[in-house]
Design a protein around this motif. Structure first.
Motif, mmCIF file in Angstrom:
data_model
loop_
_atom_site.group_PDB
_atom_site.id
_atom_site.type_symbol
_atom_site.label_atom_id
_atom_site.label_comp_id
_atom_site.label_asym_id
_atom_site.label_seq_id
_atom_site.Cartn_x
_atom_site.Cartn_y
_atom_site.Cartn_z
ATOM 1 N N THR A 47 0.720 -1.129 0.202
ATOM 2 C CA THR A 47 0.067 0.070 -0.021
ATOM 3 C C THR A 47 0.831 1.261 -0.144
ATOM 4 O OG1 THR A 47 -1.676 -1.182 1.354
ATOM 5 C CG2 THR A 47 -1.878 1.247 1.160
ATOM 6 N N THR A 48 1.864 1.292 0.861
ATOM 7 C CA THR A 48 2.865 2.402 0.832
ATOM 8 C C THR A 48 3.361 2.720 -0.558
ATOM 9 O OG1 THR A 48 3.368 1.953 3.087
ATOM 10 C CG2 THR A 48 4.831 3.323 2.044
ATOM 11 N N HIS A 74 4.054 5.308 -5.917
ATOM 12 C CA HIS A 74 3.682 5.162 -7.479
ATOM 13 C C HIS A 74 2.711 6.454 -7.821
ATOM 14 C CE1 HIS A 74 3.865 0.572 -7.487
ATOM 15 N NE2 HIS A 74 5.232 1.138 -7.510
ATOM 16 N N LEU A 75 1.788 6.628 -7.149
ATOM 17 C CA LEU A 75 0.953 7.740 -7.486
ATOM 18 C C LEU A 75 1.690 9.365 -7.372
ATOM 19 C CD1 LEU A 75 -2.283 6.076 -5.835
ATOM 20 C CD2 LEU A 75 -1.910 6.676 -8.326
ATOM 21 N N ILE A 129 -4.099 9.869 0.226
ATOM 22 C CA ILE A 129 -5.055 9.188 1.101
ATOM 23 C C ILE A 129 -4.319 7.679 1.485
ATOM 24 C CG2 ILE A 129 -6.216 7.974 -0.642
ATOM 25 C CD1 ILE A 129 -7.771 8.861 2.457
ATOM 26 N N LEU A 130 -3.365 7.346 0.448
ATOM 27 C CA LEU A 130 -2.556 6.092 0.314
ATOM 28 C C LEU A 130 -1.339 6.398 1.260
ATOM 29 C CD1 LEU A 130 -2.962 4.385 -2.955
ATOM 30 C CD2 LEU A 130 -4.181 3.659 -0.819
ATOM 31 N N PHE A 131 -0.775 7.705 1.073
ATOM 32 C CA PHE A 131 0.435 7.855 1.754
ATOM 33 C C PHE A 131 0.265 8.117 3.448
ATOM 34 C CE2 PHE A 131 3.667 10.961 3.401
ATOM 35 C CZ PHE A 131 4.755 10.429 2.713
ATOM 36 N N PRO A 140 0.850 3.300 5.671
ATOM 37 C CA PRO A 140 1.917 2.751 6.370
ATOM 38 C C PRO A 140 1.091 1.894 7.739
ATOM 39 C CG PRO A 140 2.746 4.800 6.205
ATOM 40 C CD PRO A 140 1.470 4.682 5.631
ATOM 41 N N PHE A 141 -0.077 2.363 7.918
ATOM 42 C CA PHE A 141 -1.028 1.832 9.009
ATOM 43 C C PHE A 141 -1.512 0.475 8.515
ATOM 44 C CE2 PHE A 141 -1.193 6.021 10.344
ATOM 45 C CZ PHE A 141 -0.645 6.069 11.423
ATOM 46 N N VAL A 142 -2.060 0.508 7.244
ATOM 47 C CA VAL A 142 -2.477 -0.836 6.517
ATOM 48 C C VAL A 142 -1.255 -1.903 6.388
ATOM 49 C CG1 VAL A 142 -3.558 -1.644 4.228
ATOM 50 C CG2 VAL A 142 -4.164 0.464 5.243
#
Length: 348
Positions: free
Chosen positions: A42-43, A48-49, A196-198, A202-204
């Motif tokens: 996820t990180t 990537h984005l 939102i992913l940044f 790390p938590f996911v």
């Protein structure tokens, strides 16, 4: 005809770019995660984005494309939704078996068809539905190994399916309704997806891997593969928006399952992954479904084009008839006027 030929070449180019870049990034990420021990998917996606946005920003500054102002509320919500869908897909993989995760990905096609039928009044012929069914059966046979259900994993899978379907449908409809290109929409929405992913990544990843992305020891080879993955991701993200904008969310999902079959084949030939007769049979059935889907879509597209040309021809004929009718009326009025004038002259 020239414009239609150019459009078809553009679609083929987008499909090829999507397949090539997606297969490349899967191989790169597999080496990064399996061989080099970097499990933070996820990180990595947030990076990537961010790289995609920076690349598009430079391209926009160099006038490779024009930035078009669009409704920011729509773009922000769209970007956040896509970011959340990626998070749910990764969580679904973490809380489910590989087999159930593959089922989740397969379920995206019928759910997309259902949503487009209910809310967008889009019609799918029985032949297209049959080809999609063959595709799903083939991919299922080739990739699904085990099905282990659990409550949390099932809920996450349903959320992943819903957000992914809505996000991909919106990718298509926003481009058409706001009249923006795939590049413009990706440029506008990428920062919000990355943000939102940044924040959540790390938590996911901590929840899934029990490891801290900030405590990981980054060797030069790991950094090299991360940079390569980010560069390939620019092409992946661009081609995703391009394919959905030029075709449809369902076609993109069909293409995604072609990538799955290719990844299985590459895994066998390049990485020597286990490969059974069931894999071969599944891939062949899936390819048959994809070929039939492409064929039926091509036929329906040609019928639609002929229908549009016929409708345009009828409108043109009506306009011509109206114009000729007006000319005839004018001519008749002129003749009547001349007859009356002649009669008047003869009386004099």
């Amino acid at each position: 005809m020239g414009e239609m030929s150019g459009f078809q070449l553009g679609v083929l180019g987008a499909l090829f770019l999507s397949v090539a870049s997606s297969v490349s990034i899967v191989i790169c990420n597999k080496a990064l995660m399996s061989n080099l021990g970097f499990p933070f998917a996820t990180t990595l996606t947030s990076w990537h984005l961010m790289v995609t946005y920076c690349t598009l920003h430079v391209a926009q500054r160099l006038n490779f494309f024009e930035n078009k102002a669009v409704d920011m509320k729509t773009v922000i919500l769209f970007g956040i939704l896509n970011g959340i869908s990626i998070g749910f897909l990764n969580l679904s993989l973490g809380f489910n078996s590989i087999g159930f995760y593959q089922m989740t990905k397969l379920a995206i096609i019928p759910f997309t068809v259902l949503l487009e039928t209910l809310f967008l009044n889009k019609q799918f012929s029985q032949k297209i539905k049959l080809s999609l069914f063959l595709l799903l059966v083939g991919v299922g046979i080739a990739s699904i190994t085990d099905l282990q259900l659990n409550l949390v994993g099932t809920i996450l899978s349903l959320l992943a399916i819903a957000t992914t379907c809505v996000g991909q449908i919106l990718t298509n409809t926003i481009q058409k309704r706001l009249n923006v290109s795939s590049t413009q929409l990706l440029y506008q929405s990428a920062p919000f997806q990355a943000a939102i992913l940044f924040v959540s990544g790390p938590f996911v990843d901590q929840c899934l891997t029990k490891q801290n992305v900030f405590a990981f020891k980054y060797s030069p080879i790991v950094l090299g593969f991360i940079i390569l993955s980010c560069l390939i991701a620019v092409s992946v993200n661009f081609s995703t928006f391009l394919v959905i904008g030029k075709t449809s969310p369902v076609t993109y999902q069909v293409l995604g399952h072609l990538k799955t079959c290719l990844v299985l084949a590459f895994g066998y030939t390049l990485l020597h992954d286990p490969f059974t007769s069931r894999n071969i049979i599944g891939i062949l059935i899936a390819i048959l479904g994809m070929v039939l889907y492409s064929y039926f879509c091509s036929i329906e597209s040609k019928k639609k084009q002929l229908g549009d040309l016929s409708a345009a021809s009828q409108i043109k004929d009506k306009e011509t008839a109206a114009l000729l009718g007006g000319m005839n009326i004018g001519s008749q009025e002129k003749e009547s006027h001349e007859v009356k004038k002649s009669a008047k002259d003869s009386l004099v």
